[in-house]
Structure formats: C-alpha cells, structure tokens
Design a protein around this motif. Sequence first.
Motif, PDB file in Angstrom:
ATOM      1  N   PHE A   1     -80.518 -22.047-110.315  1.00 49.04           N
ATOM      2  CA  PHE A   1     -80.830 -23.542-109.667  1.00 49.04           C
ATOM      3  C   PHE A   1     -82.028 -23.394-109.087  1.00 49.04           C
ATOM      4  CE2 PHE A   1     -76.253 -23.549-110.489  1.00 49.04           C
ATOM      5  CZ  PHE A   1     -75.950 -24.764-111.284  1.00 49.04           C
ATOM      6  N   GLY A   2     -82.970 -22.549-109.501  1.00 46.76           N
ATOM      7  CA  GLY A   2     -84.230 -22.421-108.864  1.00 46.76           C
ATOM      8  C   GLY A   2     -84.223 -21.257-107.990  1.00 46.76           C
ATOM      9  N   ALA A   3     -83.438 -20.430-107.516  1.00 46.03           N
ATOM     10  CA  ALA A   3     -83.436 -19.415-106.661  1.00 46.03           C
ATOM     11  C   ALA A   3     -83.286 -18.164-107.184  1.00 46.03           C
ATOM     12  CB  ALA A   3     -82.387 -19.600-105.472  1.00 46.03           C
TER      13      ALA A   3
ATOM     14  N   SER B   1     -77.693 -25.332-116.757  1.00 47.65           N
ATOM     15  CA  SER B   1     -78.806 -25.381-115.719  1.00 47.65           C
ATOM     16  C   SER B   1     -79.682 -24.016-116.393  1.00 47.65           C
ATOM     17  CB  SER B   1     -78.417 -24.910-114.510  1.00 47.65           C
ATOM     18  OG  SER B   1     -77.822 -23.713-114.157  1.00 47.65           O
TER      19      SER B   1
ATOM     20  N   GLU C   1     -82.175 -33.314-109.172  1.00 51.52           N
ATOM     21  CA  GLU C   1     -83.614 -33.203-108.847  1.00 51.52           C
ATOM     22  C   GLU C   1     -83.762 -33.180-107.436  1.00 51.52           C
ATOM     23  OE1 GLU C   1     -87.320 -34.380-107.930  1.00 51.52           O
ATOM     24  OE2 GLU C   1     -85.597 -35.805-107.481  1.00 51.52           O
ATOM     25  N   ASP C   2     -84.966 -32.146-106.950  1.00 55.82           N
ATOM     26  CA  ASP C   2     -85.122 -31.698-105.579  1.00 55.82           C
ATOM     27  C   ASP C   2     -85.151 -32.831-104.728  1.00 55.82           C
ATOM     28  OD1 ASP C   2     -85.174 -29.130-106.954  1.00 55.82           O
ATOM     29  OD2 ASP C   2     -87.303 -28.686-106.383  1.00 55.82           O
TER      30      ASP C   2
ATOM     31  N   ARG D   1     -83.521 -17.355-112.571  1.00 57.14           N
ATOM     32  CA  ARG D   1     -83.369 -17.953-111.554  1.00 57.14           C
ATOM     33  C   ARG D   1     -82.077 -18.646-111.508  1.00 57.14           C
ATOM     34  NH1 ARG D   1     -87.545 -18.175-107.244  1.00 57.14           N
ATOM     35  NH2 ARG D   1     -89.063 -16.910-108.028  1.00 57.14           N
TER      36      ARG D   1
ATOM     37  N   GLU E   1     -84.952 -21.516-101.859  1.00 57.46           N
ATOM     38  CA  GLU E   1     -85.884 -21.621-102.953  1.00 57.46           C
ATOM     39  C   GLU E   1     -85.372 -22.834-103.710  1.00 57.46           C
ATOM     40  OE1 GLU E   1     -88.086 -17.915-104.433  1.00 57.46           O
ATOM     41  OE2 GLU E   1     -85.981 -17.392-104.417  1.00 57.46           O
ATOM     42  N   SER E   2     -83.993 -22.932-103.645  1.00 55.23           N
ATOM     43  CA  SER E   2     -83.483 -23.837-104.867  1.00 55.23           C
ATOM     44  C   SER E   2     -83.520 -25.457-104.218  1.00 55.23           C
ATOM     45  CB  SER E   2     -82.065 -23.728-104.724  1.00 55.23           C
ATOM     46  OG  SER E   2     -81.166 -24.714-105.296  1.00 55.23           O
ATOM     47  N   GLY E   3     -83.951 -26.399-104.728  1.00 55.90           N
ATOM     48  CA  GLY E   3     -84.249 -27.752-104.254  1.00 55.90           C
ATOM     49  C   GLY E   3     -82.782 -28.237-103.897  1.00 55.90           C
TER      50      GLY E   3
END
Length: 254
Positions: free
Chosen positions: A218-220, A143, A64-65, A216, A104-106
């Motif tokens: 891991f969010g990136a 993920s 979690e970020d 994405r 961009e990824s936490g």
Amino acid sequence: MKIVVIGGSGLIGSKVVHNLRMLGHEVFAASPATGVNTITGEGLARALENAQIVVDVANSPSFEDAAVLEFFETSGRNLLAAERATGVGHHVALSVVGTELLAESGYFRGKIAQEKLIRESGMPYTIVHSTQFFEFLGGIAKSATDGGAVRLPTAFIQPISSDDVAAALTEVTLDNPVNGIVEIAGPDRFRLSELMEQYFTATGDTREVLGDPWARYFGALLTEGMLLPAGGAHIGSQRIADWLEAQEKLEKAS
C-alpha cells in the motif's frame, strides 16, 4: 450499557454489535444507512445520547491518499467532539499493527492522523492495533497486481480472523480504557508472498505470486518485521489453515 458502534454494519462492526448484544448491552449500529454520518456530523448527537462507550471501526471508502486522510481527520474530529459533548466515557478505535512505521503509505498516514486526534482529544481511549484479517487477503492481492501476476513483499505477516478481532474488540470495549494501544494478532506467522500462494491455491486463483523484498505494501516499503506485533499481543485462536480449507471447499462447491 449503551454502546455505539461506528461502522456497525461492516465486517468487523456487525460482529462486534452481535457480540455485545448477546451480552445484554444496548447497542446502536451507526452508519449512513442508520442515519449517522461522521463526515457531515448528521445524526451523531442523537446516536450518542446516553452512550457510555463508542467503538469506531469505520474505514475510508476510498484508498486514494487525499481521500483517506480527509476521511479519518474529518470523521475523527466530528466523532470525538460529539463524544465530549455527550459525555461518552470510553473511545475504542480499531487500527493496524505497524501503523506508526508506515508513513510512506497514504492510507497509513490517514490512520496516523486518526490516532493522533484520539490521543490528543482528552477522551479516555483504547486503540486496538490488529494485524491484517484473513478476509483482507483478496484486497492485498488486488492492491499488488502487476500485470498478470501479484508482486508482494517477503516481509512477515501474522494474520487474524475477523471473528477473533471482534472478540478482542468486545473484550476491550467492556474493560477500562488503557489510554494507549492493545495489540492483537493471529497464532501463525508467514511471509506475505508465501501466504498469498496458499490463499490462491485455496481459492483457485491461477495468477503467479512474485515475492520481492522491494515490493511496496500500500505504498510503503517494509522491513521483515514491520507488520508483526510486539511482545504481549493478544493472540487469537483461529488458524488460517482451517480458514483456507473452508475457502477451498467454498471454491469447489461454486
């Protein structure tokens, strides 16, 4: 030499501990289980007493970020302060190829913060940037789960075995600090979505893999070469085809 491995009971840490002990060094595998907590600082001073080198391969227990950022910042500050206080001469940290491009990824913002603390600490250091481990393919799939399928970027990846990561870390640990980054990677390059298809075949996973350039990681959002090492990386010897064959045998035997 006395060497302390933070995260010494994990996948990479346990292998590094074994390698260094086989070479005759005094190695302390530091973790909460052995009374060392880098978040609270408990046991750090005792563990680092008379240590020449610290190897940090600990990872955040949460992706979690906010939790990731807090882990790497708090752990990094406590560890580096304890090293300065006890006279450690080389800080070695394991990070990820492309970290600086993945803000961009936490998770990677946490790694960026960790690396910044190391660079600004005044400690002699070496940061090892590794491509993703063979053994982490399952975590990547988890993920990227999208309903009953797995949606992954079509960017390239050059995965490395955990044994080769540990071997490279062992070598770096016993060398002089470079006060910079050393990159390591496996010998073979694949598109991430295509590699996951091979992994699913070997492990009997029947889910569909969807290659999507806009998916994405891991969010990136990735460019094609963002997860690849630059020229001059140390290349491991183990090929993923052999590892996948071993996974397939394990699957059939289970």
